[in-house]
Design an enzyme around this catalytic site. Structure first.
Site, PDB file in Angstrom:
ATOM      1  N   GLU A  50      73.658  97.821  23.688  1.00  0.00           N
ATOM      2  CA  GLU A  50      73.540  96.948  24.851  1.00  0.00           C
ATOM      3  C   GLU A  50      72.780  95.715  24.411  1.00  0.00           C
ATOM      4  OE1 GLU A  50      71.015  96.538  28.628  1.00  0.00           O
ATOM      5  OE2 GLU A  50      72.528  98.057  29.119  1.00  0.00           O
ATOM      6  N   CYS A  88      67.821  91.982  30.203  1.00  0.00           N
ATOM      7  CA  CYS A  88      69.202  91.659  29.837  1.00  0.00           C
ATOM      8  C   CYS A  88      70.098  91.500  31.065  1.00  0.00           C
ATOM      9  CB  CYS A  88      69.766  92.746  28.926  1.00  0.00           C
ATOM     10  SG  CYS A  88      68.974  92.864  27.311  1.00  0.00           S
TER      11      CYS A  88
END
Length: 523
Positions: A260, A294
């Protein structure tokens, strides 16, 4: 931005606690490094570092423990996760103090990590037995061919976790790996190593066998390659640049990996949106953990008909945020974590302003509060050629843009190499869902920022494009840690011509059989 009259700086963590947590690290063979609290500058710890020999020791211990753990029934494994869930909630004040001290984030955003771990522990505990159960699909010849599909753990999983969400991204990736019968070797960021070590300590107190979850300490550039060279699967959260390096290293060894990576996430405010609700949630969606997330929103596309109202509400909400560093719920926004983060934020804002953008809120560092505080910032008039237009800031900065319809909003939202998270706001939920389905992102939230999708632990989460590959959460987030094994038992008759039957007759027989199975809609 506002602050309370008296600052309550984060105190140093108790020495006995630090010493207890450090006992869980396989480290000391390399020179120690000093770690400091970003909000206050106070020294947290002399952090031992792991040598190659330490890494060998950690993996050897993990492999020994994993062989025993793989034989433990799944229901007994997940009982540990349930007790871990309870410990995290019961001892949240202790871990919140550690998270805040190491990251500088506010307590409200540190609690997001406690909630994340609790949700994921509960999901894994509830779903693992079903997801890991033996399956019995139809064999090539029904009745005569019996097939079982079994699940085998990968072995030792390396969890390389970042500093921005040190509890959520260390523990919530380790839990499904452990439930699936693996061991874990964690390589947390030095800045937030104590948080990951607390998770290991709590897991062992919840009944996890000692040695099953190991931790090695050191900079990624120093020991990351050594960890990957010994792992059977790699789970990494961090930058897209480092993700490419890890993918190459894992690919050379032909081991699996899940990444990720970064995001430049858009929010779309449609012409029928509840403007007040959108402007309220946008504050959290953009500025959680001072934007060091994120999943956070960095671009907002607002329909022209509601632009002025939305921006007015959003700016007003942002200006009312309180900044500070107390180990309680006094402040809404905490500090950035590193000098490099505040340098990047300042560079992006200064570049935009120098090229014609307007600061609607924030836009200033706050050294009066601590070395790395920066006000949540809203920019207008951002255009191509400005650094902030395309590059991920990873800080408390968002740009707002006018659009004139859904098609333009979707086109501009998709004008990026990233594809991690997005948000769509509209009262007509069917229309908003249709817009959401057109956005190239691994997760899209309708009438929410990021928590609706991220917090739904039964659904997968991950990125498209340079935002990564692989998924965490949901069935995909657990099954990535297993290999499947098919065992097929043939009974009575072989899959071959019967005695005296020619190959030509055998081929015709199978052809007829295939036709019958298709007519019956059988697999």
């Amino acid at each position: 931005m506002t602050t309370a009259p008296e600052l309550a700086p984060a105190a140093a963590l108790p020495f006995p606690l630090v010493e207890r947590l450090l006992s869980h690290a396989v480290a000391g063979g390399a020179p120690a490094v000093e770690v400091y609290a970003p909000a206050t500058g106070h020294k947290i710890a002399e952090l031992p570092q792991s040598s190659v020999a330490d890494i060998d020791t950690a993996f050897a211990a993990a492999r020994r423990a994993q062989r025993e753990w793989a034989r433990v029934p799944v229901r007994e494994r997940v009982a540990v996760l349930r007790r871990f869930h309870d410990l995290v909630l019961a001892e949240q004040d202790a871990i919140l103090d550690i998270v805040q001290t190491e990251t500088g984030k506010s307590r409200v955003h540190a609690f997001d990590e406690v909630a994340d771990v609790a949700v994921n522990a509960r999901y894994c505990a509830a779903a693992a037995e079903r997801l890991l159960a033996v399956r019995r699909p139809r064999g090539v010849l029904p009745v005569l061919t019996r097939v079982e599909v079994r699940h085998r753990p990968k072995g030792v999983v390396a969890v390389i976790s970042p500093w921005n969400y040190p509890l959520a991204l260390a523990a919530s990736d380790a839990l499904p790996a452990l439930a699936a019968g693996n061991a874990v070797v964690s390589r947390p960021d030095n800045q937030t190593a104590l948080t990951a070590l607390w998770a290991i300590d709590a897991a062992e107190r919840a009944g996890l066998p000692k040695g099953l979850w190991q931790a090695v300490l050191g900079r990624g550039s120093a020991i990351g390659g050594e960890v990957i060279a010994r792992a059977d699967f790699v789970d990494y959260t961090g930058s897209s640049a480092t993700g490419r390096t890890i993918a190459r290293q894992a690919g050379e060894r032909l081991i699996g990996y899940s990444l990720e990576l970064g995001g430049k996430n858009p929010m779309l405010v449609l012409d029928d949106a509840d403007v007040r609700a959108a402007a309220k949630i946008a504050v959290r969606a953009c500025f959680a953990s001072a934007g060091q997330l994120c999943e956070s929103i960095e671009r907002i596309y607002v329909h022209d008909s509601v632009y002025e109202r939305f921006v007015g509400e959003f700016v007003n909400n942002t200006r009312q945020l309180t900044l500070g560093s107390a180990l309680d719920y006094s402040y809404q926004i905490g500090s950035l974590t590193f000098a490099r983060q505040i340098d990047t934020v300042a560079a992006h804002v200064d570049d935009a302003v120098a090229k014609g953008a307007t600061v609607l809120a924030g836009g200033r560092a706050r050294p009066d509060l601590g070395p790395y505080f920066y006000e949540p910032t809203i920019l207008e008039g951002v255009r191509p050629g400005m650094t902030v237009y395309r590059e991920e800031t990873f800080g408390p900065v968002v740009s707002v843009y006018r659009v004139h319809g859904d098609d333009e909003a979707v086109e501009r939202a998709n004008d990026t190499a990233y594809g991690l998270n997005a948000s769509v706001w509209g009262r007509d939920r069917a229309r908003a869902r249709a817009v959401a389905a057109r956005i190239a992102a691994g997760s899209v939230n309708v009438n929410e920022g990021f928590i609706a999708a991220w917090g739904s632990a039964a659904a997968p989460s991950g990125g498209l494009g340079i935002s990564g590959g692989g998924r965490r959460h949901g069935p995909e987030g657990l099954r990535k840690y297993i290999d499947t094994q098919t065992i097929a038992v043939q009974r009575a008759l072989p899959i071959a011509p019967l005695p005296g039957m020619s190959e030509a007759v055998w081929a015709k027989t199978l052809t007829l059989y295939f036709g019958v199975m298709k007519a019956l809609r059988q697999q």
